[in-house]
Design an enzyme around this catalytic site. Structure first.
Site, mmCIF file in Angstrom:
data_model
loop_
_atom_site.group_PDB
_atom_site.id
_atom_site.type_symbol
_atom_site.label_atom_id
_atom_site.label_comp_id
_atom_site.label_asym_id
_atom_site.label_seq_id
_atom_site.Cartn_x
_atom_site.Cartn_y
_atom_site.Cartn_z
ATOM 1 N N LYS A 124 1.809 11.661 -2.268
ATOM 2 C CA LYS A 124 2.486 11.567 -0.985
ATOM 3 C C LYS A 124 1.482 11.174 0.085
ATOM 4 O O LYS A 124 0.397 11.749 0.174
ATOM 5 C CB LYS A 124 3.135 12.899 -0.597
ATOM 6 C CG LYS A 124 3.900 12.826 0.723
ATOM 7 C CD LYS A 124 4.427 14.183 1.132
ATOM 8 C CE LYS A 124 3.369 15.043 1.811
ATOM 9 N NZ LYS A 124 3.081 14.615 3.208
ATOM 10 N N ASP A 177 5.863 9.482 3.423
ATOM 11 C CA ASP A 177 6.486 10.552 4.199
ATOM 12 C C ASP A 177 6.323 10.279 5.691
ATOM 13 O O ASP A 177 5.507 10.919 6.371
ATOM 14 C CB ASP A 177 5.855 11.886 3.809
ATOM 15 C CG ASP A 177 6.562 13.073 4.430
ATOM 16 O OD1 ASP A 177 7.749 12.933 4.779
ATOM 17 O OD2 ASP A 177 5.928 14.134 4.563
ATOM 18 N N LYS A 221 9.060 10.377 7.844
ATOM 19 C CA LYS A 221 10.089 11.129 8.577
ATOM 20 C C LYS A 221 10.702 10.278 9.687
ATOM 21 O O LYS A 221 10.713 10.656 10.862
ATOM 22 C CB LYS A 221 9.504 12.434 9.133
ATOM 23 C CG LYS A 221 8.942 13.370 8.064
ATOM 24 C CD LYS A 221 8.396 14.636 8.692
ATOM 25 C CE LYS A 221 7.897 15.614 7.637
ATOM 26 N NZ LYS A 221 6.695 15.135 6.923
ATOM 27 N N ASP A 231 14.908 7.190 14.483
ATOM 28 C CA ASP A 231 14.982 6.201 15.547
ATOM 29 C C ASP A 231 16.387 5.613 15.547
ATOM 30 O O ASP A 231 17.260 6.084 14.813
ATOM 31 C CB ASP A 231 13.913 5.119 15.337
ATOM 32 C CG ASP A 231 13.390 4.530 16.639
ATOM 33 O OD1 ASP A 231 14.223 4.189 17.501
ATOM 34 O OD2 ASP A 231 12.156 4.406 16.788
ATOM 35 N N THR A 241 9.613 22.937 7.005
ATOM 36 C CA THR A 241 9.163 24.235 6.495
ATOM 37 C C THR A 241 8.245 24.967 7.468
ATOM 38 O O THR A 241 7.919 26.132 7.246
ATOM 39 C CB THR A 241 8.447 24.070 5.142
ATOM 40 O OG1 THR A 241 7.407 23.090 5.274
ATOM 41 C CG2 THR A 241 9.418 23.634 4.071
ATOM 42 N N ARG A 247 -2.403 21.429 0.617
ATOM 43 C CA ARG A 247 -3.662 22.165 0.724
ATOM 44 C C ARG A 247 -4.063 22.938 -0.529
ATOM 45 O O ARG A 247 -5.266 23.023 -0.826
ATOM 46 C CB ARG A 247 -3.614 23.078 1.946
ATOM 47 C CG ARG A 247 -3.925 22.336 3.242
ATOM 48 C CD ARG A 247 -3.526 23.093 4.478
ATOM 49 N NE ARG A 247 -2.079 23.020 4.698
ATOM 50 C CZ ARG A 247 -1.477 23.455 5.801
ATOM 51 N NH1 ARG A 247 -2.189 24.034 6.756
ATOM 52 N NH2 ARG A 247 -0.176 23.336 5.943
#
Length: 236
Positions: A32, A60, A62, A65, A119, A210
């Site tokens: 990603k 990714d 997001k 618009d 999240t 992470r």
């Protein structure tokens, strides 16, 4: 069936991203790339740099618009050969339908995955933005809207997966970020779950950032997650 695992290449340069990708490619199903890396280097350059590793790329961005702009972005992403592309369900039906129509017209259409509730947000955050009702109810409502507008799946936290899985078609993909193996730091995520628990809940794709990228040995961390999902012990 084991969900796919995508490693989030949250790095500031292609060199750093490719270094992490090369160390983990054997243990993950895809990569990603998000705003930090794409802003620094441009998505096309990153996708080309990752191509030799032979893993699909999840872009990714997001998108959120006006419909025409998002449709154009979908076409541009498709030309780069990305496998997954994200957009906000909150952008509304016209935006999502324009994106889906643009994707269908592409030679290699990306899977369009709608963001439900980030999240990093919780009940208080939703209330602060004027959203009434619980997080699971709001995420489920947005997921059903995404289905009706022709999207291929949604992003949600693992805690919302059972509710959403019960109200969408089985082929509709559920992508889960905020994955934290047992003992990992939560960081800025508020609704997290372990890989095995997310798989049991019905997730199709797990996005891990992470816990892999910040690990002392990213390859070993990725292998441990894969073994956790398969139920097999990790051997030295």
């Amino acid at each position: 069936m084991r969900p796919d695992v995508y490693c989030a290449l949250d790095r500031g340069s292609i060199r750093e991203a490719v270094a992490l990708a090369e160390r983990t490619a054997h243990a993950v199903d895809g990569f990603k790339i998000g705003l930090e890396l794409c802003t620094a280097e441009g998505p096309g350059a990153v996708v080309r740099a990752l191509a030799p590793l032979g893993r699909p790329v999840f872009l990714d961005l997001k998108l959120h618009d006006i419909p025409n702009t998002v449709a154009g972005a979908v076409r541009s992403a498709a030309r780069h050969g990305v496998h997954i592309l994200t957009l906000h369900v909150a952008g509304g039906p016209a935006m999502m339908e324009a994106a889906a129509e643009a994707a269908r017209a592409c030679e290699r259409p990306p899977l369009l995955i709608g963001i439900t509730v980030m999240t990093s947000l919780d009940q208080g955050d939703l209330a602060a933005t004027g959203v009434e009702g619980s997080v699971p109810d709001h995420a489920d409502r947005l997921a059903r809207l995404a289905v009706s507008c022709g999207l291929d799946g949604v992003v949600c936290s693992a805690r919302e997966v059972p509710t959403i899985r019960a109200s969408v078609p089985r082929h509709f993909r559920i992508v889960v970020p905020g994955i934290r193996p047992a003992g990992s730091a939560v960081g800025d995520q508020k609704r997290v779950m372990t890989p095995a628990d997310a798989a049991r809940a019905g997730a199709d794709v797990l996005v891990v950032g992470r816990p892999i990228g910040a690990a002392q040995d990213p390859a070993l961390a990725a292998e441990a997650i894969r073994h956790e999902l398969s139920g097999e012990p990790l051997t030295a």
